[in-house]
Motif scaffolding. Structure first.
Motif, short mmCIF file in Angstrom:
data_model
loop_
_atom_site.label_atom_id
_atom_site.label_comp_id
_atom_site.label_asym_id
_atom_site.label_seq_id
_atom_site.Cartn_x
_atom_site.Cartn_y
_atom_site.Cartn_z
N GLU A 155 0.83 -1.21 0.00
CA GLU A 155 0.00 0.00 0.00
C GLU A 155 0.86 1.26 0.00
O GLU A 155 1.98 1.25 0.49
CB GLU A 155 -0.86 0.08 1.27
N GLN A 156 0.29 2.31 -0.57
CA GLN A 156 0.82 3.67 -0.45
C GLN A 156 -0.37 4.55 -0.12
O GLN A 156 -1.47 4.31 -0.61
CB GLN A 156 1.45 4.15 -1.76
N SER A 157 -0.16 5.58 0.69
CA SER A 157 -1.28 6.47 1.00
C SER A 157 -0.98 7.86 0.47
O SER A 157 0.16 8.32 0.48
CB SER A 157 -1.53 6.52 2.51
N VAL A 193 -3.65 3.50 -2.13
CA VAL A 193 -3.41 2.83 -3.41
C VAL A 193 -2.80 1.48 -3.08
O VAL A 193 -1.80 1.41 -2.36
CB VAL A 193 -2.46 3.66 -4.30
N THR A 194 -3.40 0.40 -3.60
CA THR A 194 -3.00 -0.95 -3.20
C THR A 194 -2.71 -1.81 -4.42
O THR A 194 -3.38 -1.70 -5.44
CB THR A 194 -4.13 -1.61 -2.39
N LEU A 235 3.54 1.11 -8.08
CA LEU A 235 2.69 1.71 -7.04
C LEU A 235 3.22 3.08 -6.63
O LEU A 235 2.46 4.04 -6.50
CB LEU A 235 2.65 0.76 -5.84
N ARG A 236 4.51 3.18 -6.41
CA ARG A 236 5.11 4.46 -6.03
C ARG A 236 4.98 5.47 -7.17
O ARG A 236 4.80 6.67 -6.94
CB ARG A 236 6.59 4.23 -5.66
N SER A 273 3.27 9.18 -7.02
CA SER A 273 3.95 10.39 -7.48
C SER A 273 3.13 11.14 -8.52
O SER A 273 3.06 12.37 -8.50
CB SER A 273 5.32 10.05 -8.07
N LEU A 274 2.48 10.40 -9.43
CA LEU A 274 1.65 11.03 -10.45
C LEU A 274 0.48 11.78 -9.83
O LEU A 274 0.19 12.92 -10.20
CB LEU A 274 1.13 9.99 -11.44
#
Length: 191
Positions: free
Chosen positions: A7-9, A55-56, A68-69, A73-74
């Protein structure tokens, strides 16, 4: 090796709304609206609350998790674009022949017109992308400022100008002429 779940938040600042439908992201803020299509990347967006999006990636390998990263960034760039905007400053460098740069309009589209590069008679035209504004600095000699909300459009326009002014068939250590990016930043500066 497969990663079960990664995941990223993404945090959303006040005054910005993010709408996601079928991996098409629409970000609206005080400076305008930007839309980005991410259907080619297999990620899952979850809106936790109005200020946080997760985002997963499920069962992804190393490259899928790396994407994912990139997605984070986008979306961060879209949020920065609608809140602060992007500004690129470009300087003209020449040893002998002064470079003339103007913005002209032909058939309803704007172009950056570059004349007298290395004394050439050829007129170089670079199309201006939608949403990019071009100003010529009044305080600094031989400086052009490109600004807009989308970092992709502004940076690509700057790259197009720099690429069209490449020196060919000469020693580039001696012939340093061209139009180069001298500074990058935001239109709304942080206090």
């Amino acid at each position: 090796m497969k990663y079960i779940q990664t995941e990223q938040s993404i945090s959303i600042p006040e005054g910005v709304t993010v709408a996601i439908k079928a991996r098409v992201i629409k970000v609206t803020g005080p400076r305008g609206t930007l839309v980005k299509n991410l259907k080619h990347i297999d990620v899952t967006f979850t809106k936790v609350d109005k200020n946080l999006i997760k985002v997963t990636v499920h069962n992804g390998d190393r490259k899928h998790v790396a994407a994912l990263r990139t997605v984070k960034s986008l979306v961060d760039n879209l949020i920065t674009g609608v809140t602060k905007g992007y500004k690129y400053k470009m300087r003209y460098v020449y040893a002998h022949f002064p470079i003339n740069v103007n913005v002209v309009e032909k058939e309803g589209q704007k172009f950056i017109e570059i004349r007298n590069f290395l004394g050439d008679k050829k007129v170089r035209l670079v199309p201006v992308r939608k949403g990019v504004t071009i100003e010529f600095s009044t305080t600094v000699k031989d400086e052009m400022v490109l600004s807009g909300n989308s970092v992709e459009d502004v940076s690509q326009n700057a790259a197009d100008v720099q690429q069209i002014c490449r020196v060919r068939n000469k020693d580039i250590r001696k012939f340093l002429d061209g139009i180069y990016v001298s500074a990058k930043g935001n239109i709304v500066e942080d206090l």
